[in-house]
Every structure is written in structure tokens, then in C-alpha cells.
Design a protein around this motif. Sequence first.
Motif, PDB file in Angstrom:
ATOM      1  N   VAL A   1     -89.929  25.913 -23.326  1.00  0.00           N
ATOM      2  CA  VAL A   1     -91.191  25.274 -22.810  1.00  0.00           C
ATOM      3  C   VAL A   1     -91.620  23.727 -22.346  1.00  0.00           C
ATOM      4  CG1 VAL A   1     -94.124  25.689 -23.220  1.00  0.00           C
ATOM      5  CG2 VAL A   1     -92.143  27.355 -23.481  1.00  0.00           C
ATOM      6  N   GLY A   2     -91.514  23.691 -20.697  1.00  0.00           N
ATOM      7  CA  GLY A   2     -92.057  21.620 -20.651  1.00  0.00           C
ATOM      8  C   GLY A   2     -93.326  22.607 -19.852  1.00  0.00           C
ATOM      9  N   HIS A   3     -94.429  21.732 -20.625  1.00  0.00           N
ATOM     10  CA  HIS A   3     -95.754  21.142 -20.480  1.00  0.00           C
ATOM     11  C   HIS A   3     -96.653  20.004 -19.505  1.00  0.00           C
ATOM     12  CE1 HIS A   3    -100.028  22.237 -20.055  1.00  0.00           C
ATOM     13  NE2 HIS A   3    -100.020  21.032 -21.342  1.00  0.00           N
ATOM     14  N   VAL A   4     -97.349  19.801 -19.245  1.00  0.00           N
ATOM     15  CA  VAL A   4     -97.763  18.466 -18.599  1.00  0.00           C
ATOM     16  C   VAL A   4     -98.723  18.515 -18.774  1.00  0.00           C
ATOM     17  CG1 VAL A   4     -97.645  16.685 -17.148  1.00  0.00           C
ATOM     18  CG2 VAL A   4     -95.426  18.104 -17.006  1.00  0.00           C
ATOM     19  N   ASP A   5     -99.315  17.144 -19.575  1.00  0.00           N
ATOM     20  CA  ASP A   5    -100.845  16.707 -19.755  1.00  0.00           C
ATOM     21  C   ASP A   5    -101.269  16.141 -18.450  1.00  0.00           C
ATOM     22  OD1 ASP A   5    -103.303  16.596 -20.593  1.00  0.00           O
ATOM     23  OD2 ASP A   5    -103.148  16.645 -22.673  1.00  0.00           O
ATOM     24  N   HIS A   6    -101.731  16.325 -17.053  1.00  0.00           N
ATOM     25  CA  HIS A   6    -102.663  15.523 -15.972  1.00  0.00           C
ATOM     26  C   HIS A   6    -103.402  13.975 -16.856  1.00  0.00           C
ATOM     27  CE1 HIS A   6    -100.123  18.836 -14.631  1.00  0.00           C
ATOM     28  NE2 HIS A   6    -100.429  17.712 -13.215  1.00  0.00           N
ATOM     29  N   ALA A   7    -104.070  14.717 -17.724  1.00  0.00           N
ATOM     30  CA  ALA A   7    -105.093  14.111 -18.580  1.00  0.00           C
ATOM     31  C   ALA A   7    -105.969  13.770 -17.486  1.00  0.00           C
ATOM     32  CB  ALA A   7    -104.769  12.526 -18.857  1.00  0.00           C
ATOM     33  N   LEU A   8    -106.357  14.860 -17.133  1.00  0.00           N
ATOM     34  CA  LEU A   8    -107.235  14.877 -15.753  1.00  0.00           C
ATOM     35  C   LEU A   8    -108.850  15.249 -15.478  1.00  0.00           C
ATOM     36  CD1 LEU A   8    -105.253  14.937 -12.417  1.00  0.00           C
ATOM     37  CD2 LEU A   8    -106.306  12.675 -13.763  1.00  0.00           C
TER      38      LEU A   8
ATOM     39  N   VAL B   1    -104.745  13.300  -5.176  1.00  0.00           N
ATOM     40  CA  VAL B   1    -105.456  13.446  -6.308  1.00  0.00           C
ATOM     41  C   VAL B   1    -104.071  14.339  -7.094  1.00  0.00           C
ATOM     42  CG1 VAL B   1    -106.501  14.078  -8.500  1.00  0.00           C
ATOM     43  CG2 VAL B   1    -107.358  12.238  -7.507  1.00  0.00           C
ATOM     44  N   GLU B   2    -103.599  15.453  -5.995  1.00  0.00           N
ATOM     45  CA  GLU B   2    -102.625  16.402  -6.185  1.00  0.00           C
ATOM     46  C   GLU B   2    -101.587  16.039  -5.560  1.00  0.00           C
ATOM     47  OE1 GLU B   2    -102.636  21.216  -4.380  1.00  0.00           O
ATOM     48  OE2 GLU B   2    -103.346  19.424  -2.732  1.00  0.00           O
ATOM     49  N   ALA B   3    -101.412  15.234  -4.997  1.00  0.00           N
ATOM     50  CA  ALA B   3    -100.092  14.277  -4.233  1.00  0.00           C
ATOM     51  C   ALA B   3     -99.622  13.812  -5.632  1.00  0.00           C
ATOM     52  CB  ALA B   3    -100.286  13.442  -3.554  1.00  0.00           C
ATOM     53  N   TRP B   4    -100.550  12.817  -6.804  1.00  0.00           N
ATOM     54  CA  TRP B   4    -100.244  11.830  -7.488  1.00  0.00           C
ATOM     55  C   TRP B   4     -99.400  13.009  -8.160  1.00  0.00           C
ATOM     56  CZ3 TRP B   4    -102.350  12.013 -11.937  1.00  0.00           C
ATOM     57  CH2 TRP B   4    -101.965  11.416 -12.848  1.00  0.00           C
ATOM     58  N   ALA B   5    -100.685  13.960  -8.573  1.00  0.00           N
ATOM     59  CA  ALA B   5    -100.516  14.888  -9.855  1.00  0.00           C
ATOM     60  C   ALA B   5     -98.919  15.204  -9.611  1.00  0.00           C
ATOM     61  CB  ALA B   5    -101.108  15.922 -10.128  1.00  0.00           C
ATOM     62  N   ARG B   6     -98.949  15.941  -8.730  1.00  0.00           N
ATOM     63  CA  ARG B   6     -97.034  16.850  -7.920  1.00  0.00           C
ATOM     64  C   ARG B   6     -96.772  15.918  -8.429  1.00  0.00           C
ATOM     65  NH1 ARG B   6     -98.524  18.482  -3.801  1.00  0.00           N
ATOM     66  NH2 ARG B   6     -98.178  16.517  -2.546  1.00  0.00           N
ATOM     67  N   ARG B   7     -95.712  14.245  -8.114  1.00  0.00           N
ATOM     68  CA  ARG B   7     -94.968  13.884  -8.594  1.00  0.00           C
ATOM     69  C   ARG B   7     -95.172  13.650  -9.506  1.00  0.00           C
ATOM     70  NH1 ARG B   7     -98.020  10.749  -3.949  1.00  0.00           N
ATOM     71  NH2 ARG B   7     -98.700   9.427  -5.404  1.00  0.00           N
ATOM     72  N   ALA B   8     -95.331  12.541 -10.658  1.00  0.00           N
ATOM     73  CA  ALA B   8     -95.967  12.969 -12.026  1.00  0.00           C
ATOM     74  C   ALA B   8     -95.658  13.831 -12.460  1.00  0.00           C
ATOM     75  CB  ALA B   8     -97.487  12.174 -12.369  1.00  0.00           C
ATOM     76  N   ARG B   9     -96.093  15.085 -12.348  1.00  0.00           N
ATOM     77  CA  ARG B   9     -95.564  16.759 -12.738  1.00  0.00           C
ATOM     78  C   ARG B   9     -94.195  16.504 -13.104  1.00  0.00           C
ATOM     79  NH1 ARG B   9     -99.165  19.303 -10.791  1.00  0.00           N
ATOM     80  NH2 ARG B   9     -98.429  19.632  -9.228  1.00  0.00           N
ATOM     81  N   TYR B  10     -93.356  16.468 -11.531  1.00  0.00           N
ATOM     82  CA  TYR B  10     -92.454  16.885 -11.670  1.00  0.00           C
ATOM     83  C   TYR B  10     -91.358  15.652 -12.600  1.00  0.00           C
ATOM     84  CZ  TYR B  10     -93.083  20.145  -8.364  1.00  0.00           C
ATOM     85  OH  TYR B  10     -93.406  21.456  -8.033  1.00  0.00           O
ATOM     86  N   ALA B  11     -92.355  14.426 -12.011  1.00  0.00           N
ATOM     87  CA  ALA B  11     -90.988  13.410 -12.836  1.00  0.00           C
ATOM     88  C   ALA B  11     -90.664  13.977 -14.714  1.00  0.00           C
ATOM     89  CB  ALA B  11     -91.844  12.140 -12.744  1.00  0.00           C
ATOM     90  N   ALA B  12     -92.277  14.039 -15.081  1.00  0.00           N
ATOM     91  CA  ALA B  12     -91.682  14.174 -16.286  1.00  0.00           C
ATOM     92  C   ALA B  12     -91.406  16.024 -16.498  1.00  0.00           C
ATOM     93  CB  ALA B  12     -94.278  14.519 -16.639  1.00  0.00           C
TER      94      ALA B  12
END
Length: 224
Positions: free
Chosen positions: A58-65, A102-113
Motif C-alpha cells: 500500500v502506498g499512501h501520499v499525505d498532501h498535507a493540505l 493546487v490539483e495539478a501540483w498535487a497530482r504531479r507530487a503524488r505520482y512522483a511520491a
Amino acid sequence: SRRPAPDTGASAVVDTLVGWLAGPAAGRRILVAVSGGLDSMVLLDALAGLVPPERLHVGHVDHALQPGSGRWARFVAERARAIGVDATSRRLDGMPAAGDSVEAWARRARYAALDRIATDAGCDLVACAHHADDQVETLLIALGRGAGPRGLAAMASAHPAERGLHRPLLALPRIALEAHARARGLEFVQDPSNGDCRFARNALRHQALPALEAAMPGFRVGAM
């Protein structure tokens, strides 16, 4: 001719994943992207019932938003532990640049993580819980932004360039995932921002899609 409507009953998710596991995901070690929301909890629950736990991570990404995001990470870790699946959570420490979506930033950061988690966990591919409703929303957003033919292709069911990013539930409407969650009595978290219609995707989900469904029942199938 009109495509046949997909199965939207409680068995639809499992039936769809059986086909995916026999095809692109056969024998692969899978990172399951889990936010803790209904969609990803359904994906995790169904996969855990079909493959041994050692083939999953399981991979979980906490965006801290959101103020409660730490609780969501703990919820995901607890559910993964309960079914015997290892889990990794990554908390993002950046923020969107001025003027960035915000959505675009979160998507890029999420997939990288998720890619980093997959590498560390030795996973061959990443499975996300996007479904047909998500696809329609993405298509409508692209239309609203004047996207060309490439942009209107929306999301692909598989994206080999991104560590085998797969969306095995993309052909199913959200009601099929909801039926699975009800049948299994699944618990999940609710992101309060999902009801904020200041965001384009939420406005489409809560206002535009119900109107489209009323005018064109089953339109999600035609959009695939």
C-alpha cells in the motif's frame, strides 16, 4: 451502436480485477495507491481478496493540505495492517507555486511520491482507483480548457512511462464501487474538500454530472 452498460452490481469490481490480474498484472508485485477514500479502499479490499498479501504494498501520499491528513495516513496504515499488507506513507513537504493549480501540483507530487514508494517496495506497477466518473470529469475539464485532441484523450487505463501506472477500474462507474463498499461494509475517510464546488472537478461532480446522467442515462460508457 450504443455500447452495453457495464455491470454496476457488487461483483463488478472483483470481476473486472480478475481480468486485469490475468492480463497486464499477471504475476506482478503491485503498489496499491490508497488515499483512504471510498474508491481506493474498494480497490485495496478487492485486490486483497484475489492475490496473496506479499504481492501487494500500500502506498499512501499525505498532501498535507488538510488539517486531518495525518489521521487519514494512520487510517490507511491500520487497514493495511489488518489485512496483512505492508504500507508506506509519504508526506509532501512542498506547496504549489504562486498561480499554480493546487490539483495539478498535487497530482504531479503524488505520482512522483508513488513512484519512489514503488521503487523502494520492489513493485512492478502502481494501481490507482480511477473510475469512469473520474474519466468524464477529466474530459470535461479538458474541454473547458480548450484542450486539443491529445488533451481530450483524458486518462489512459495504463501508462507504461510512469512505472506501469494502471487504472484497472476505469471502465466502471462509481456506483459499482459504491455497491462493492456497501456489500463489504467498508470504512473509508471523507475528504471535506470534495464538497467544495469552488474547485472545477467538484462542481462537475456535484452539479454537471447529475444533469448529464438525467439527460443521457449511461453517458459514462460512451465517454470511455
